[in-house]
Design an enzyme around this catalytic site. Structure first.
Site, PDB file in Angstrom:
ATOM      1  N   ASP A  36       7.116 -22.251  30.393  1.00  0.00           N
ATOM      2  CA  ASP A  36       6.273 -23.160  29.600  1.00  0.00           C
ATOM      3  C   ASP A  36       4.997 -23.385  30.398  1.00  0.00           C
ATOM      4  OD1 ASP A  36       5.249 -25.526  28.213  1.00  0.00           O
ATOM      5  OD2 ASP A  36       7.269 -25.741  27.399  1.00  0.00           O
ATOM      6  N   SER A 129       9.946 -21.301  10.331  1.00  0.00           N
ATOM      7  CA  SER A 129       9.764 -22.602   9.701  1.00  0.00           C
ATOM      8  C   SER A 129       9.892 -22.480   8.196  1.00  0.00           C
ATOM      9  CB  SER A 129       8.359 -23.103  10.063  1.00  0.00           C
ATOM     10  OG  SER A 129       7.975 -24.131   9.198  1.00  0.00           O
ATOM     11  N   THR A 131       7.989 -23.608   6.295  1.00  0.00           N
ATOM     12  CA  THR A 131       6.633 -23.459   5.777  1.00  0.00           C
ATOM     13  C   THR A 131       6.417 -22.059   5.173  1.00  0.00           C
ATOM     14  OG1 THR A 131       4.308 -23.821   6.284  1.00  0.00           O
ATOM     15  CG2 THR A 131       5.550 -22.718   7.952  1.00  0.00           C
ATOM     16  N   TYR A 158      -1.139 -21.441  10.532  1.00  0.00           N
ATOM     17  CA  TYR A 158       0.083 -21.644  11.320  1.00  0.00           C
ATOM     18  C   TYR A 158       1.274 -20.997  10.605  1.00  0.00           C
ATOM     19  CZ  TYR A 158       4.445 -23.853  12.571  1.00  0.00           C
ATOM     20  OH  TYR A 158       5.768 -24.043  12.889  1.00  0.00           O
ATOM     21  N   LYS A 162       3.968 -17.648  11.438  1.00  0.00           N
ATOM     22  CA  LYS A 162       5.440 -17.606  11.407  1.00  0.00           C
ATOM     23  C   LYS A 162       5.917 -16.454  10.519  1.00  0.00           C
ATOM     24  CE  LYS A 162       6.279 -20.694  14.343  1.00  0.00           C
ATOM     25  NZ  LYS A 162       6.872 -20.294  15.630  1.00  0.00           N
ATOM     26  N   ASN A 188      12.549 -30.189   8.685  1.00  0.00           N
ATOM     27  CA  ASN A 188      11.724 -31.172   9.410  1.00  0.00           C
ATOM     28  C   ASN A 188      12.487 -31.861  10.543  1.00  0.00           C
ATOM     29  OD1 ASN A 188      10.419 -30.665   6.801  1.00  0.00           O
ATOM     30  ND2 ASN A 188       9.007 -32.264   7.450  1.00  0.00           N
ATOM     31  N   ARG A 240      11.330 -34.109   1.692  1.00  0.00           N
ATOM     32  CA  ARG A 240      11.560 -33.128   2.755  1.00  0.00           C
ATOM     33  C   ARG A 240      13.018 -33.187   3.198  1.00  0.00           C
ATOM     34  NH1 ARG A 240       7.364 -32.107   1.250  1.00  0.00           N
ATOM     35  NH2 ARG A 240       5.357 -31.842   2.283  1.00  0.00           N
TER      36      ARG A 240
HETATM   37  N1  UDP Z   1       3.372 -38.289   5.423  1.00  0.00           N
HETATM   38  C1  UDP Z   1       2.793 -39.488   5.036  1.00  0.00           C
HETATM   39  N2  UDP Z   1       2.063 -40.178   5.958  1.00  0.00           N
HETATM   40  C2  UDP Z   1       1.880 -39.723   7.240  1.00  0.00           C
HETATM   41  C3  UDP Z   1       2.495 -38.492   7.628  1.00  0.00           C
HETATM   42  C4  UDP Z   1       3.224 -37.809   6.671  1.00  0.00           C
HETATM   43  O1  UDP Z   1       2.933 -39.930   3.891  1.00  0.00           O
HETATM   44  O2  UDP Z   1       1.183 -40.388   8.019  1.00  0.00           O
HETATM   45  C5  UDP Z   1       4.158 -37.534   4.433  1.00  0.00           C
HETATM   46  C6  UDP Z   1       3.583 -36.154   4.143  1.00  0.00           C
HETATM   47  O3  UDP Z   1       2.628 -36.234   3.109  1.00  0.00           O
HETATM   48  C7  UDP Z   1       4.845 -35.391   3.719  1.00  0.00           C
HETATM   49  C8  UDP Z   1       5.969 -36.046   4.532  1.00  0.00           C
HETATM   50  O4  UDP Z   1       5.436 -37.306   4.971  1.00  0.00           O
HETATM   51  O5  UDP Z   1       5.109 -35.628   2.368  1.00  0.00           O
HETATM   52  C9  UDP Z   1       6.359 -35.239   5.762  1.00  0.00           C
HETATM   53  O6  UDP Z   1       5.178 -34.918   6.479  1.00  0.00           O
HETATM   54  P1  UDP Z   1       5.231 -34.176   7.883  1.00  0.00           P
HETATM   55  O7  UDP Z   1       3.823 -33.929   8.287  1.00  0.00           O
HETATM   56  O8  UDP Z   1       6.111 -34.949   8.817  1.00  0.00           O
HETATM   57  O9  UDP Z   1       5.996 -32.809   7.558  1.00  0.00           O
HETATM   58  P2  UDP Z   1       5.544 -31.557   6.658  1.00  0.00           P
HETATM   59  O10 UDP Z   1       4.639 -32.042   5.585  1.00  0.00           O
HETATM   60  O11 UDP Z   1       4.900 -30.616   7.597  1.00  0.00           O
HETATM   61  O12 UDP Z   1       6.813 -31.041   6.096  1.00  0.00           O
END
Ligand code: UDP
Length: 347
Positions: A36, A129, A131, A158, A162, A188, A240
């Site tokens: 790392d 991921s 994603t 990003y 992946k 998540n 999620r």
């Molecule tokens: N989220 C939110 N406020 C924040 C951060 C995230 O409402 O300050 C929401 C975001 O829109 C999503 C969910 O929480 O619907 C998870 O977001 P995160 O960024 O943790 O994961 P990802 O979207 O990458 O799956």
């Protein structure tokens, strides 16, 4: 020494998921070797890991592109396997600086694969991921995803790194490589180790939901903004599949054990999630229940690129890896809260 040590190279082993995986590997009898360069992690993590596991931790400060360092590690430890976490992971930054992401995330993978070829290393676990699925409802009509989906459509550089990483691995395995790959598509990750010694250390303002919530509750942030309330979901907020980081770490050990049993080269993809979707509002409510206090939050505009709803079908991992998640979001929140209250603060 009576039994042979099973060394596993853990790239990015001081990071959030990497550090928890190091703990699980040690508990399962493996000897992790961390590489790392601490670009996104803290230098005190190896010490914390020593305290937590009561074992000497081998941690090498170098980037995965450092071929000389890699060569000396591969020749010294004769690794049973590699778990490749090291990558840049900030979605927003990948949009503003895509070349950094394509460069780092792909070149580190390629250097690892070259080294595995040179030393005939048997097993690789690759961090991918969810994603890569993009917005599943828009392509398949469903929010639950299985590994065989052909609709792979990440919506950030990003996410592209992946998916390209996955494709590189497919091509590598189809060539003369004699290795075996478990490609894990994480949902998540949340939570922290129950000891309170290790957890997530977001740099600056957190992008992810739970760290933003815990930082709001301790007063580092003023208010959580819930991004959007008119999505096509039951309560209008996004859904999620939140998985405890220790469950995720444990999936890597299951993957390493499974890879060890494989006799022919190959590659398998596994969703690593709980199979259950939780909305942003449900997370906020669960958090308030765990800490017994209301959280300061408000609705705000949608965040660009957010997928309304996605969760895993994790059945393949259960059947083939004998792995399934054990912790609830309540346990994860409790652990994240303990960590937030004890973690070193740099912000
Ligand atoms: N989220 C939110 N406020 C924040 C951060 C995230 O409402 O300050 C929401 C975001 O829109 C999503 C969910 O929480 O619907 C998870 O977001 P995160 O960024 O943790 O994961 P990802 O979207 O990458 O799956």
């Amino acid at each position: 020494m009576s039994t042979k040590q099973k060394h596993i190279l853990v790239t990015g082993g001081a990071g959030f998921i990497g550090s928890h995986t190091v703990v699980e590997l040690i508990e399962a009898g493996y000897t992790p070797v961390i590489i790392d360069d601490f670009r996104n992690s803290e230098r005190f993590i190896p010490e914390r890991l020593e305290k937590l596991t009561n074992q000497k931790i081998i941690a090498v400060d170098a980037a995965c592109q450092d071929v000389e360092v890699l060569d000396s590690l591969f020749s010294k430890y004769n690794f049973e396997g590699v778990i490749h976490f090291a990558a840049d992971k900030a979605v927003g930054e990948s949009v503003s600086d895509p070349l950094k992401y394509y460069d780092n995330n792909l070149s580190s993978l390629i250097s690892i694969l070259r080294m595995m070829d040179k030393y005939n290393t048997k097993s690789l676990v690759f961090s991918s991921s969810c994603t890569v699925y993009g917005n599943p409802k828009s392509t398949t009509g469903k929010s639950v995803v299985t590994e065989d989906s052909i609709h792979l459509n990440p919506d950030s550089p990003y996410g592209n790194t992946k998916l390209i990483g996955e494709q590189i691995l497919q091509d590598w395995i189809a060539s003369s490589s004699r290795s075996n790959v478990a490609l894990l598509r994480y949902f998540n990750p949340i939570g922290a180790h129950a000891s309170g010694e290790i957890g997530e250390l977001p740099q600056g303002i957190p992008n992810n939901l739970l760290p933003y919530i815990t930082q709001t509750a301790v007063g580092i942030r003023e208010k959580l903004t819930v991004f959007g309330n008119d999505y096509d979901t039951e309560d209008g907020t996004c859904i999620r599949d939140y998985i405890h980081v220790c469950d995720l770490a444990d999936a890597h050990v299951s993957a390493i054990k499974w890879l060890d049993l494989q006799t022919n080269p190959g590659i398998e993809i596994f969703n690593i999630g709980t199979g259950k979707g939780t909305s942003v509002l449900e997370m906020v409510q669960a958090f308030e229940k765990v800490i017994g206090k209301p959280l300061s939050w408000e609705y705000g505009p949608k965040r660009s690129g957010d997928i309304p709803e996605i969760y895993a079908n994790p059945i393949k991992a259960k059947e083939m890896l004998q792995w399934e998640s054990k912790f609830s979001i309540f346990q994860a929140i409790e652990d994240a809260w303990r960590w937030e209250n004890n973690r070193p603060k740099n912000d």
